[in-house]
Design a protein around this motif. Structure first.
Motif, PDB file in Angstrom:
ATOM      1  N   ILE A 136       1.172   2.083  -6.644  1.00 44.57           N
ATOM      2  CA  ILE A 136      -0.141   2.135  -7.288  1.00 44.57           C
ATOM      3  C   ILE A 136      -0.004   2.807  -8.653  1.00 44.57           C
ATOM      4  O   ILE A 136      -0.502   2.296  -9.664  1.00 44.57           O
ATOM      5  CB  ILE A 136      -1.169   2.891  -6.431  1.00 44.57           C
ATOM      6  N   VAL A 138      -9.619  -2.716  -7.376  1.00 49.69           N
ATOM      7  CA  VAL A 138      -8.933  -3.016  -6.122  1.00 49.69           C
ATOM      8  C   VAL A 138      -9.351  -4.389  -5.584  1.00 49.69           C
ATOM      9  O   VAL A 138     -10.531  -4.621  -5.306  1.00 49.69           O
ATOM     10  CB  VAL A 138      -9.225  -1.938  -5.052  1.00 49.69           C
ATOM     11  N   ALA A 170      -7.724  -7.464  -2.605  1.00 45.80           N
ATOM     12  CA  ALA A 170      -6.861  -7.505  -1.422  1.00 45.80           C
ATOM     13  C   ALA A 170      -6.708  -8.943  -0.953  1.00 45.80           C
ATOM     14  O   ALA A 170      -7.573  -9.782  -1.189  1.00 45.80           O
ATOM     15  CB  ALA A 170      -7.432  -6.643  -0.301  1.00 45.80           C
ATOM     16  N   TYR A 179      -4.066   1.658   3.334  1.00 46.95           N
ATOM     17  CA  TYR A 179      -4.899   0.838   2.450  1.00 46.95           C
ATOM     18  C   TYR A 179      -6.093   1.646   1.941  1.00 46.95           C
ATOM     19  O   TYR A 179      -6.439   1.570   0.753  1.00 46.95           O
ATOM     20  CB  TYR A 179      -5.359  -0.426   3.183  1.00 46.95           C
ATOM     21  N   LEU A 215      -3.968  -5.491  -2.992  1.00 44.46           N
ATOM     22  CA  LEU A 215      -3.242  -4.923  -1.867  1.00 44.46           C
ATOM     23  C   LEU A 215      -2.762  -6.034  -0.938  1.00 44.46           C
ATOM     24  O   LEU A 215      -3.548  -6.890  -0.518  1.00 44.46           O
ATOM     25  CB  LEU A 215      -4.133  -3.950  -1.106  1.00 44.46           C
ATOM     26  N   THR A 269      -1.946  -7.386   2.410  1.00 46.35           N
ATOM     27  CA  THR A 269      -2.556  -6.939   3.669  1.00 46.35           C
ATOM     28  C   THR A 269      -1.914  -7.507   4.933  1.00 46.35           C
ATOM     29  O   THR A 269      -2.469  -7.375   6.023  1.00 46.35           O
ATOM     30  CB  THR A 269      -4.051  -7.286   3.668  1.00 46.35           C
ATOM     31  N   PRO A 296       0.813  -1.213   0.000  1.00 46.25           N
ATOM     32  CA  PRO A 296       0.000   0.000   0.000  1.00 46.25           C
ATOM     33  C   PRO A 296       0.853   1.273   0.000  1.00 46.25           C
ATOM     34  O   PRO A 296       0.935   2.006   0.990  1.00 46.25           O
ATOM     35  CB  PRO A 296      -0.817  -0.133   1.297  1.00 46.25           C
ATOM     36  N   CYS A 340      -4.653   4.216  -0.602  1.00 43.17           N
ATOM     37  CA  CYS A 340      -4.214   3.617  -1.872  1.00 43.17           C
ATOM     38  C   CYS A 340      -5.387   3.082  -2.679  1.00 43.17           C
ATOM     39  O   CYS A 340      -5.376   3.134  -3.909  1.00 43.17           O
ATOM     40  CB  CYS A 340      -3.199   2.514  -1.598  1.00 43.17           C
TER      41      CYS A 340
END
Length: 237
Positions: free
Chosen positions: A139, A186, A188, A172, A152, A154, A134, A175
């Motif tokens: 990005i 997006v 994750a 997070y 992402l 995590t 992040p 981003c």
């Protein structure tokens, strides 16, 4: 609504530990989907210590939801993805001896390489996602590669959240919003669990998909697979 894609690597690990076919990976994937799971994720590694490359082919006809294959785009992996043609490929910069994913791409340093690989997947109508930390620059770099989405990473959020540090969600959230503003989707994943998934979902805008394996399978030992899949689905609503 955020989709739940279940990573079945740990099912393959358990199967391989006895050298047979119990639990049966294909049946588990079918069951997860019948329980409401909205995708199946696999992450084959070069040593095939859990998911075997043949599993990727065997799963193709039974995954009726979304099929996500993760991995480092070495030539063997690229060939596999092009042959199987999953819904999505998630590019992860794993070392060959990595126990699990431990970092996102440096999308600026590896821009040209990623751009070339992603272009090939997109020519074959495979949605592409890039595993990133992040960090704002990463990005922007992911957008420049032509990827459809980011995933992402995590782990840091999960670790800090378990200590009571809810502020760990901040990068997070920022981003994810940056990605949305730049026109990229997006996703994750990594160490998301029943304990932290709802908080994460509520604080990360535009979250399209989460990929969860280790925690979900571990929680299912106590609570049951069907029950746990539906617990995640409820927390993601």
């Amino acid at each position: 609504m955020t989709k739940l894609s279940v990573n079945v690597n740990k099912i393959a690990t358990l199967r391989n530990s006895r050298g047979g076919d119990t639990p049966n990976l294909i049946q588990v994937a079918k069951d997860i989907q019948s329980f409401g799971g909205e995708g199946i994720t696999i992450h084959p590694r070069p040593d095939e210590r859990h998911i075997r490359y043949q599993d990727a082919y065997d799963l193709k006809p039974v995954v009726t939801t979304e099929y996500n294959i993760e991995g480092n785009p070495v030539p063997k992996f690229v060939d596999l993805v092009l042959a199987v043609k999953p819904t999505q490929v998630t590019l992860v910069p794993d070392a060959e001896d990595a126990i699990t994913s431990d970092a996102g791409w440096d999308t600026r340093k590896h821009k040209d390489f990623l751009k070339e690989v992603i272009a090939e997947f997109k020519r074959n109508d495979i949605r592409t996602s890039v595993f990133v930390d992040p960090v704002s620059d990463m990005i922007e770099g992911a957008v420049a590669t032509g990827a459809d989405r980011i995933e992402l990473y995590t782990e840091e959020f999960a670790s800090e959240y378990a200590k009571g540090n809810q502020k760990a969600i901040a990068p997070y959230s920022l981003c994810a919003q940056q990605a949305i503003d730049l026109g990229i989707g997006v996703n994750a994943g990594h160490d998301l669990s029943l304990d932290n998934i709802q908080f994460f979902k509520e604080n990360v805008p535009g979250l399209l998909e989460v990929s969860i394996g280790h925690a979900l399978i571990s929680e299912s030992i106590y609570l049951g697979l069907e029950n746990v899949v539906n617990m995640y689905l409820n927390k993601l609503k």
